[in-house]
Scaffold this motif. Structure first.
Motif, PDB file in Angstrom:
ATOM      1  N   LEU A 189       7.301 -57.975 -22.570  1.00  0.00           N
ATOM      2  CA  LEU A 189       5.868 -58.010 -22.285  1.00  0.00           C
ATOM      3  C   LEU A 189       5.370 -59.403 -21.913  1.00  0.00           C
ATOM      4  O   LEU A 189       4.186 -59.566 -21.607  1.00  0.00           O
ATOM      5  N   ALA A 190       6.233 -60.380 -21.893  1.00  0.00           N
ATOM      6  CA  ALA A 190       5.785 -61.754 -21.689  1.00  0.00           C
ATOM      7  C   ALA A 190       5.118 -61.953 -20.333  1.00  0.00           C
ATOM      8  O   ALA A 190       4.144 -62.696 -20.225  1.00  0.00           O
ATOM      9  N   LYS A 191       5.622 -61.314 -19.303  1.00  0.00           N
ATOM     10  CA  LYS A 191       5.073 -61.512 -17.963  1.00  0.00           C
ATOM     11  C   LYS A 191       3.829 -60.673 -17.704  1.00  0.00           C
ATOM     12  O   LYS A 191       3.202 -60.813 -16.654  1.00  0.00           O
ATOM     13  N   LEU A 192       3.502 -59.827 -18.650  1.00  0.00           N
ATOM     14  CA  LEU A 192       2.393 -58.889 -18.443  1.00  0.00           C
ATOM     15  C   LEU A 192       1.069 -59.614 -18.563  1.00  0.00           C
ATOM     16  O   LEU A 192       0.778 -60.226 -19.601  1.00  0.00           O
ATOM     17  N   GLY A 193       0.245 -59.553 -17.522  1.00  0.00           N
ATOM     18  CA  GLY A 193      -1.040 -60.213 -17.545  1.00  0.00           C
ATOM     19  C   GLY A 193      -2.184 -59.301 -17.939  1.00  0.00           C
ATOM     20  O   GLY A 193      -3.145 -59.742 -18.564  1.00  0.00           O
ATOM     21  N   ASP A 194      -2.076 -58.043 -17.621  1.00  0.00           N
ATOM     22  CA  ASP A 194      -3.164 -57.095 -17.862  1.00  0.00           C
ATOM     23  C   ASP A 194      -2.787 -56.169 -19.010  1.00  0.00           C
ATOM     24  O   ASP A 194      -1.823 -55.397 -18.911  1.00  0.00           O
ATOM     25  N   PRO A 195      -3.525 -56.177 -20.112  1.00  0.00           N
ATOM     26  CA  PRO A 195      -3.193 -55.300 -21.238  1.00  0.00           C
ATOM     27  C   PRO A 195      -3.176 -53.822 -20.865  1.00  0.00           C
ATOM     28  O   PRO A 195      -2.466 -53.042 -21.512  1.00  0.00           O
ATOM     29  N   ALA A 196      -3.905 -53.459 -19.882  1.00  0.00           N
ATOM     30  CA  ALA A 196      -3.949 -52.049 -19.489  1.00  0.00           C
ATOM     31  C   ALA A 196      -2.601 -51.552 -18.980  1.00  0.00           C
ATOM     32  O   ALA A 196      -2.390 -50.333 -18.859  1.00  0.00           O
ATOM     33  N   LEU A 197      -1.693 -52.461 -18.698  1.00  0.00           N
ATOM     34  CA  LEU A 197      -0.395 -52.071 -18.149  1.00  0.00           C
ATOM     35  C   LEU A 197       0.697 -51.963 -19.217  1.00  0.00           C
ATOM     36  O   LEU A 197       1.864 -51.778 -18.885  1.00  0.00           O
ATOM     37  N   VAL A 198       0.315 -52.068 -20.469  1.00  0.00           N
ATOM     38  CA  VAL A 198       1.316 -52.013 -21.536  1.00  0.00           C
ATOM     39  C   VAL A 198       2.066 -50.691 -21.508  1.00  0.00           C
ATOM     40  O   VAL A 198       3.304 -50.651 -21.559  1.00  0.00           O
ATOM     41  N   GLU A 199       1.332 -49.575 -21.454  1.00  0.00           N
ATOM     42  CA  GLU A 199       1.979 -48.254 -21.499  1.00  0.00           C
ATOM     43  C   GLU A 199       2.928 -48.058 -20.318  1.00  0.00           C
ATOM     44  O   GLU A 199       4.053 -47.564 -20.491  1.00  0.00           O
ATOM     45  N   GLN A 200       2.484 -48.498 -19.162  1.00  0.00           N
ATOM     46  CA  GLN A 200       3.346 -48.353 -17.991  1.00  0.00           C
ATOM     47  C   GLN A 200       4.602 -49.221 -18.113  1.00  0.00           C
ATOM     48  O   GLN A 200       5.690 -48.822 -17.661  1.00  0.00           O
ATOM     49  N   THR A 201       4.453 -50.366 -18.695  1.00  0.00           N
ATOM     50  CA  THR A 201       5.605 -51.249 -18.865  1.00  0.00           C
ATOM     51  C   THR A 201       6.622 -50.624 -19.815  1.00  0.00           C
ATOM     52  O   THR A 201       7.839 -50.692 -19.579  1.00  0.00           O
ATOM     53  N   VAL A 202       6.132 -50.011 -20.886  1.00  0.00           N
ATOM     54  CA  VAL A 202       7.036 -49.332 -21.817  1.00  0.00           C
ATOM     55  C   VAL A 202       7.724 -48.167 -21.125  1.00  0.00           C
ATOM     56  O   VAL A 202       8.944 -47.977 -21.259  1.00  0.00           O
ATOM     57  N   ALA A 203       6.956 -47.419 -20.388  1.00  0.00           N
ATOM     58  CA  ALA A 203       7.534 -46.267 -19.679  1.00  0.00           C
ATOM     59  C   ALA A 203       8.595 -46.708 -18.682  1.00  0.00           C
ATOM     60  O   ALA A 203       9.661 -46.079 -18.562  1.00  0.00           O
ATOM     61  N   ALA A 204       8.330 -47.806 -18.003  1.00  0.00           N
ATOM     62  CA  ALA A 204       9.307 -48.285 -17.026  1.00  0.00           C
ATOM     63  C   ALA A 204      10.585 -48.737 -17.718  1.00  0.00           C
ATOM     64  O   ALA A 204      11.693 -48.484 -17.233  1.00  0.00           O
ATOM     65  N   ALA A 205      10.458 -49.393 -18.865  1.00  0.00           N
ATOM     66  CA  ALA A 205      11.641 -49.827 -19.594  1.00  0.00           C
ATOM     67  C   ALA A 205      12.480 -48.639 -20.041  1.00  0.00           C
ATOM     68  O   ALA A 205      13.714 -48.708 -20.057  1.00  0.00           O
ATOM     69  N   LEU A 206      11.795 -47.534 -20.379  1.00  0.00           N
ATOM     70  CA  LEU A 206      12.501 -46.318 -20.801  1.00  0.00           C
ATOM     71  C   LEU A 206      12.971 -45.481 -19.610  1.00  0.00           C
ATOM     72  O   LEU A 206      13.573 -44.423 -19.810  1.00  0.00           O
ATOM     73  N   GLU A 207      12.694 -45.996 -18.434  1.00  0.00           N
ATOM     74  CA  GLU A 207      13.009 -45.273 -17.190  1.00  0.00           C
ATOM     75  C   GLU A 207      12.362 -43.900 -17.172  1.00  0.00           C
ATOM     76  O   GLU A 207      12.924 -42.913 -16.690  1.00  0.00           O
ATOM     77  N   LEU A 208      11.185 -43.858 -17.693  1.00  0.00           N
ATOM     78  CA  LEU A 208      10.397 -42.623 -17.713  1.00  0.00           C
ATOM     79  C   LEU A 208       9.516 -42.624 -16.468  1.00  0.00           C
ATOM     80  O   LEU A 208       8.531 -43.350 -16.397  1.00  0.00           O
ATOM     81  N   LEU A 209       9.875 -41.809 -15.491  1.00  0.00           N
ATOM     82  CA  LEU A 209       9.206 -41.831 -14.190  1.00  0.00           C
ATOM     83  C   LEU A 209       8.280 -40.629 -14.046  1.00  0.00           C
ATOM     84  O   LEU A 209       8.478 -39.744 -13.214  1.00  0.00           O
TER      85      LEU A 209
END
Length: 700
Positions: free
Chosen positions: A76-96
């Motif tokens: 999450l270090a590069k994440l600038g917008d908190p609203a993108l947390v869920e999407q970042t987690v989903a992407a890490a899980l390869e949940l498309l």
């Protein structure tokens, strides 16, 4: 970051392989793995650079077998917008998922039947969003576990915090030899140094420099790794010389690291930018503290423009949550500590803001006021509490004294502070420290003043206790002359009192006793008994005893007890009891000598009187020898000799007592024989203070 696959190619995680060896943290790794078996959310907290992410990834790799659905890292270090947390987690899980459902719902449904570990790395700048998501996912997925790293807690119910400490470093006063088992910080340095300098070896010729370097870097893994990289062009000794500007020196050369990890400054900058304005002001201003401090000190020293007194508490809380301040419980009191690296960064910010002089002055004023409070209460029922408080504030008192003696025009305040700390120097056993600071202060401001007159007799008192007879009398007489010149009757009386005490220690009782009697009469007329004045009783009791006037000595002891008991005073009374024991020694009455010594020792134990305890132990060894209990006499002698080492000359260098000590030592050695005597002495020398006191009071 690649995906790890298991049986039948099923994805079971994305935690990257370790690029460099993982050093230390074995106990922590095992404990966190156990914690994950009972707590579903474990959050690593700690200052930037302490190794939270590295430890989390190591634990994750170690725990892979426990989670059949894998261990998944979300960066999450590069994440600038908190609203993108869920999407970042989903992407890490390869949940498309491409539906219009909100990402949190998608994640909850996906994880509902999964048994996996989610590693959320660097949550602090999107903390609230992470907290809400984790709470929802843990509720929806019964077998989900989360390992988070953050500079402050997520605030989720059931969260188990795991503060990550710096790596272990060798003690500053450690052995000069290379230890068989190196502390973690040195092992890390050696591993990383070899990566850039393959011939580097940690040995006898360089280990002390590396140890000091690691201590200067607070055992912070990031700082140590950045320093080790420089071994390709610098030696450890050269790096130590350049550590005045550590942030400029320790620049990482790797282009693969995140920008905030490329230098130690970038790491700390990132933490600073996450703070509110009041937190930033507090961070900068609390950099003036040396060692730890409490909330009252923070409010008095740090409040000012941009940080109201009422805002300090919340700012302290915020900096603790962000791992900038470390919270420590000292008995019933909470204190705060800031790592040296973080403190130095704050000092630079303070200088940039132009606030350094004002905050340092407030720091000095606060601790001067505290010292004078302690002095005013030194003769009352709270002696132990004040002694304990002064011990806790040692580093800050030193910083305040150093300020006085290095800033032009402040030396007189330094004499005032050094004199106000007399109870700490003497009753707490730090006479060497007291002499050092008072000598410096007197040298820095030789102009006549009441502060100088007071500092002179207190310094003379201290040197008397060290057995430095000529110097002590010179200081005391100078103090007497200055007090007479200034017409200051109070300081003159004190100077005369301790001239009498010094002459007593020189066995010049014909001059000592009249001086003491004059001072005692003066105190009796004033009917006020400040703590210093009460010390006339142990001095005069001993003088009476040494000339064989036992009845007068006991009358003085009774008078002392009658004054001290209502005041709740125990320190001066303990010394009067010890002096009474000397009186009975002169009289040859060893049972009464023992009784008074034991009563004195109990008081000194309760007050933790580091200076007075060996006086009692030494004389109790004489009592044991007088009763032909030679083994106990030798054990107590060994304990006393060990206790004398940090104090200086035994028994204040009083010749009469020293001669008796030598006589009993010789008789004890002769009675036991050399081998048994040395065995008993070594046994006493190896005892803790608590064990020695128990042995002295209760026997073997």
């Amino acid at each position: 970051m690649g995906v790890e696959t298991g049986v039948a190619g099923r994805a079971v995680g994305n935690v990257p392989a370790e690029m460099t060896s993982f050093v230390g943290r074995r106990h922590a790794t095992a404990e966190v793995k156990r914690a994950l078996s009972t707590a579903r959310l474990v959050t690593f907290t700690g200052v930037g650079g302490v190794g939270k992410s590295r430890l989390a990834l190591h634990v994750a790799r170690e725990a892979r077998r426990v989670f059949p659905d894998g261990v998944w890292l979300v960066e999450l270090a590069k994440l600038g917008d908190p609203a993108l947390v869920e999407q970042t987690v989903a992407a890490a899980l390869e949940l498309l998922d491409h539906s219009r459902r909100d990402a949190a719902t998608v994640l909850a449904e996906f994880l509902a039947d999964k048994h996996l570990l989610l590693v959320l790395d660097n949550c602090e700048h999107v903390l609230a969003r992470c907290g809400h998501l984790v709470a929802r996912l843990l509720s929806a997925a019964a077998r989900l576990s989360v390992l988070a790293t953050s500079r402050e807690p997520l605030g989720v119910p059931g969260e188990q915090l795991w503060p990550v400490p710096p790596l272990s470093v060798p003690p500053a006063d450690g052995d000069a030899q290379v230890p068989e088992q190196l502390p973690e910080a040195l092992v890390l340095f050696e591993h990383r140094a070899r990566a850039v300098a393959p011939d580097f070896t940690l040995g006898q010729d360089n280990w002390l420099a590396v140890a000091r370097l690691c201590r200067r870097l607070d055992g912070l893994p990031l700082a140590i790794e950045l320093a080790a990289v420089r071994m390709s062009i610098l030696s450890a000794e050269q790096m130590l010389e350049r550590l005045e500007d550590r942030f400029a020196l320790l620049t990482a050369e790797s282009h693969t690291a995140l920008p905030r990890h490329q230098t130690l400054r970038a790491t700390v900058d990132w933490s600073f930018e996450l703070c509110s304005e009041p937190e930033r002001a507090l961070w900068a201003r609390c950099s003036v503290f040396a060692g730890d401090f409490n909330l009252d000190a923070a409010e008095r020293v740090c409040a000012g423009a941009g940080l109201a007194t009422g805002e300090v508490f919340e700012a302290v809380s915020g900096l603790i949550d962000k791992s900038v301040l470390v919270r420590e419980e000292c008995g019933h009191v909470v204190r705060y500590r800031i790592l040296e690296t973080i403190r130095e960064y704050g000092r630079q910010r303070l200088e940039q803001a132009g606030d350094t002089a004002a905050v340092l002055r407030r720091h000095r004023d606060y601790y001067l006021h505290l010292a004078e409070q302690a002095e005013a209460n030194a003769g009352g029922p709270h002696q132990y509490q004040w002694a304990k408080r002064l011990r806790a504030e040692r580093a800050n008192m030193w910083a305040a004294l150093d300020y006085c003696l290095t800033v032009p025009g402040q030396a007189r305040a330094g004499m005032r502070l050094g004199a106000a700390l007399w109870f700490y120097w003497i009753a707490c056993g730090f006479v060497r420290d007291g002499r050092y600071w008072l000598d410096r202060a007197l040298q820095a401001d030789p102009a006549p003043s009441r502060e100088r007159a007071r500092a002179l007799w207190i310094d003379g008192w201290i040197t008397t206790m060290q057995g430095d007879k000529q110097v002590s009398l010179a200081l005391l007489k100078e103090g007497r002359s200055l007090a007479q010149e200034l017409g200051d009757d109070t300081e003159l009386t004190y100077a005369l009192q301790f001239i009498g005490a010094a002459k007593k220690m020189n066995n010049d009782l014909s001059q000592a006793i009249p001086l003491m009697d004059y001072v005692l009469a003066h105190y009796r007329e004033s009917t006020e008994w400040p703590a210093v004045a009460l010390t006339i009783f142990p001095q005069r009791v001993m003088a009476a005893g040494l000339v064989g006037d036992t009845d007068h000595a006991m009358d003085l002891l009774d008078e002392c007890r009658a004054i001290c008991t209502p005041l709740g005073e125990r320190w001066a009374l303990s010394w009067a009891l010890w002096s009474a024991a000397v009186t009975w020694w002169v009289a040859g009455d060893y049972p009464r000598m023992s009784s008074h010594l034991r009563e004195s020792l109990r008081h000194k134990r309760d007050l933790n009187d580091q200076l007075g305890i060996p006086f009692c132990v030494e004389l109790l060894s004489w009592v044991a020898a007088s009763q032909a209990d030679w083994t106990q006499a030798a054990v107590l002698r060994g304990a006393a000799e060990m206790m004398w080492e940090p104090i200086g000359r035994p028994l204040f260098g009083f010749v009469t007592l020293l001669d008796c000590s030598k006589e009993w030592k010789a008789r004890t050695r002769e009675a036991l024989g050399e081998r048994a005597y040395q065995t008993a002495v070594q046994h006493g020398a190896q005892m803790t203070q608590e064990e020695v006191i128990a042995y002295a009071l209760d026997g073997p």
